[in-house]
Design a protein around this motif. Sequence first.
Motif, PDB file in Angstrom:
ATOM      1  N   ALA A 211      81.135 174.819  66.366  1.00  0.00           N
ATOM      2  CA  ALA A 211      82.204 173.752  65.863  1.00  0.00           C
ATOM      3  C   ALA A 211      82.231 173.756  64.180  1.00  0.00           C
ATOM      4  N   ARG A 212      81.084 173.627  63.992  1.00  0.00           N
ATOM      5  CA  ARG A 212      81.140 173.391  62.456  1.00  0.00           C
ATOM      6  C   ARG A 212      81.206 174.744  61.727  1.00  0.00           C
ATOM      7  N   LEU A 213      80.891 175.889  62.151  1.00  0.00           N
ATOM      8  CA  LEU A 213      81.212 177.146  61.691  1.00  0.00           C
ATOM      9  C   LEU A 213      82.731 177.461  61.766  1.00  0.00           C
ATOM     10  N   GLY A 214      83.170 176.954  62.996  1.00  0.00           N
ATOM     11  CA  GLY A 214      84.894 177.057  63.163  1.00  0.00           C
ATOM     12  C   GLY A 214      85.626 176.212  62.098  1.00  0.00           C
ATOM     13  N   GLN A 215      84.968 175.147  61.688  1.00  0.00           N
ATOM     14  CA  GLN A 215      85.642 174.176  60.557  1.00  0.00           C
ATOM     15  C   GLN A 215      85.791 175.120  59.255  1.00  0.00           C
ATOM     16  N   GLU A 216      84.547 175.901  58.970  1.00  0.00           N
ATOM     17  CA  GLU A 216      84.388 176.463  57.667  1.00  0.00           C
ATOM     18  C   GLU A 216      85.413 177.714  57.866  1.00  0.00           C
ATOM     19  N   TYR A 217      85.474 178.254  58.931  1.00  0.00           N
ATOM     20  CA  TYR A 217      86.738 179.609  59.182  1.00  0.00           C
ATOM     21  C   TYR A 217      88.160 178.913  58.770  1.00  0.00           C
ATOM     22  N   VAL A 218      88.283 177.934  59.354  1.00  0.00           N
ATOM     23  CA  VAL A 218      89.516 177.220  59.238  1.00  0.00           C
ATOM     24  C   VAL A 218      90.223 176.823  57.579  1.00  0.00           C
ATOM     25  N   PHE A 219      88.922 176.440  57.206  1.00  0.00           N
ATOM     26  CA  PHE A 219      88.909 176.106  55.732  1.00  0.00           C
ATOM     27  C   PHE A 219      89.330 177.222  54.828  1.00  0.00           C
ATOM     28  N   ALA A 220      88.642 178.648  55.270  1.00  0.00           N
ATOM     29  CA  ALA A 220      88.744 179.702  54.426  1.00  0.00           C
ATOM     30  C   ALA A 220      90.135 180.121  54.672  1.00  0.00           C
ATOM     31  N   GLN A 221      90.789 180.137  55.970  1.00  0.00           N
ATOM     32  CA  GLN A 221      92.148 180.381  56.248  1.00  0.00           C
ATOM     33  C   GLN A 221      93.094 179.549  55.370  1.00  0.00           C
ATOM     34  N   VAL A 222      92.994 178.410  55.343  1.00  0.00           N
ATOM     35  CA  VAL A 222      93.692 177.448  54.755  1.00  0.00           C
ATOM     36  C   VAL A 222      93.771 177.874  53.097  1.00  0.00           C
ATOM     37  N   CYS A 223      92.602 178.072  52.545  1.00  0.00           N
ATOM     38  CA  CYS A 223      92.645 178.596  51.203  1.00  0.00           C
ATOM     39  C   CYS A 223      93.045 179.937  50.882  1.00  0.00           C
ATOM     40  N   GLU A 224      92.887 180.601  51.799  1.00  0.00           N
ATOM     41  CA  GLU A 224      93.549 182.098  51.651  1.00  0.00           C
ATOM     42  C   GLU A 224      94.998 181.822  51.652  1.00  0.00           C
ATOM     43  N   ALA A 225      95.633 181.055  52.422  1.00  0.00           N
ATOM     44  CA  ALA A 225      97.022 181.024  52.492  1.00  0.00           C
ATOM     45  C   ALA A 225      97.689 180.259  51.177  1.00  0.00           C
ATOM     46  N   ALA A 226      96.815 179.291  50.909  1.00  0.00           N
ATOM     47  CA  ALA A 226      97.065 178.802  49.377  1.00  0.00           C
ATOM     48  C   ALA A 226      97.284 179.467  48.454  1.00  0.00           C
ATOM     49  N   LEU A 227      96.190 180.383  48.333  1.00  0.00           N
ATOM     50  CA  LEU A 227      96.194 181.258  47.238  1.00  0.00           C
ATOM     51  C   LEU A 227      97.235 182.056  47.222  1.00  0.00           C
ATOM     52  N   GLU A 228      97.594 182.772  48.399  1.00  0.00           N
ATOM     53  CA  GLU A 228      98.641 183.522  48.553  1.00  0.00           C
ATOM     54  C   GLU A 228     100.114 183.242  48.197  1.00  0.00           C
ATOM     55  N   ALA A 229     100.090 181.826  48.510  1.00  0.00           N
ATOM     56  CA  ALA A 229     101.393 181.010  48.050  1.00  0.00           C
ATOM     57  C   ALA A 229     101.515 180.833  46.514  1.00  0.00           C
ATOM     58  N   PHE A 230     100.202 180.437  46.024  1.00  0.00           N
ATOM     59  CA  PHE A 230     100.199 180.050  44.504  1.00  0.00           C
ATOM     60  C   PHE A 230     100.440 181.523  43.835  1.00  0.00           C
ATOM     61  N   ALA A 231     100.083 182.685  44.389  1.00  0.00           N
ATOM     62  CA  ALA A 231     100.178 183.870  43.628  1.00  0.00           C
ATOM     63  C   ALA A 231     101.675 184.373  43.656  1.00  0.00           C
ATOM     64  N   ALA A 232     102.267 184.345  45.071  1.00  0.00           N
ATOM     65  CA  ALA A 232     103.638 184.515  45.186  1.00  0.00           C
ATOM     66  C   ALA A 232     104.624 183.929  44.276  1.00  0.00           C
ATOM     67  N   GLU A 233     104.470 182.577  44.385  1.00  0.00           N
ATOM     68  CA  GLU A 233     105.080 181.649  43.549  1.00  0.00           C
ATOM     69  C   GLU A 233     105.100 182.238  41.871  1.00  0.00           C
ATOM     70  N   ASN A 234     103.999 182.471  41.461  1.00  0.00           N
ATOM     71  CA  ASN A 234     103.850 182.646  39.889  1.00  0.00           C
ATOM     72  C   ASN A 234     104.373 184.448  39.725  1.00  0.00           C
ATOM     73  N   GLU A 235     104.269 185.264  40.707  1.00  0.00           N
ATOM     74  CA  GLU A 235     104.710 186.662  40.716  1.00  0.00           C
ATOM     75  C   GLU A 235     106.102 186.487  40.743  1.00  0.00           C
ATOM     76  N   ALA A 236     106.822 185.595  41.588  1.00  0.00           N
ATOM     77  CA  ALA A 236     108.387 185.510  41.669  1.00  0.00           C
ATOM     78  C   ALA A 236     108.668 184.842  40.391  1.00  0.00           C
TER      79      ALA A 236
END
Length: 282
Positions: A211-236
């Motif tokens: 369960a704790r490792l799962g929370q870390e994995y979910v956190f990583a997924q949210v971080c990746e999505a946020a970084l992709e959005a941050f990069a996409a906005e600035n690329e646009a």
Amino acid sequence: MTERLADVSQRIGTTRQLGAVVNAMRGIAGARAQQSRALLPAVRAFAEIAARAIGQARLLEAPGTAAASRTQATGKPGLLVFGAEQGFAGAFVEQVLDAAEAGFGDAHVFLVGTRSAVLAAQRQLAVDWHGELPSRASAIPDTATLIVDALYAYLGQAGAVPIAMVYPVWTVGRGVAVTRRALLPFDPKAFPVAAGTAGPLTNLPAADLIARLGQEYVFAQVCEAALEAFAAENEARMATMAAAKTNIDSKLTTLQALERRIRQEEVTAEVVELAAGARARN
């Protein structure tokens, strides 16, 4: 004629100042996009490590162990949407919201991005939670922490409802594409057991560790999505500013040509006056 020349000269100066502002915005956006791209490999590596650890932790599960019972779902499914924080990015804000808008009516919406929140309000779309994207890529983990806390707080109220993510991804040469992927509930069975390896040494029960490792994995997924959005906005924004700079350069060229023509007309008018004066004296 002199007043007309002064007006054109003033317009040329204003256009040059606007070009300098556009160049500065383009440079800032480029630096931010580069920062986020540099962080993405580390976040993905962290997610892969967490995924492998979950596979190893599953070795500790007793054979035939039933999955832990989940709280009955009583609320709406969750929808986490990563939009734009600022403007000056062309149609980027509308693209992301257009792709996610169909799911707003049936979901508990978590919207990240101030500019997207303004546009959602204009469209009268219900947003249940709103967060901001930071101005620095290095602050994305703190933002992801706030988002994950909000998600788990909602799950505590609504039960084990599914939560999906919608976020933009920028590809060079193709522009922005909006991606949708499932985030929760977390399913350990989606991670294959690490065959041929011994289980990790741990003082935690297998279920707690997973369960704790799962929370870390979910956190990583949210971080990746946020970084992709941050990069996409600035690329646009970079693409929008590049188009604006092209238009400004074209306008400046037109104004400079007009300035030269007016100057020539002034010189011609002076020559005509001198010739007329000479004829009058003769």
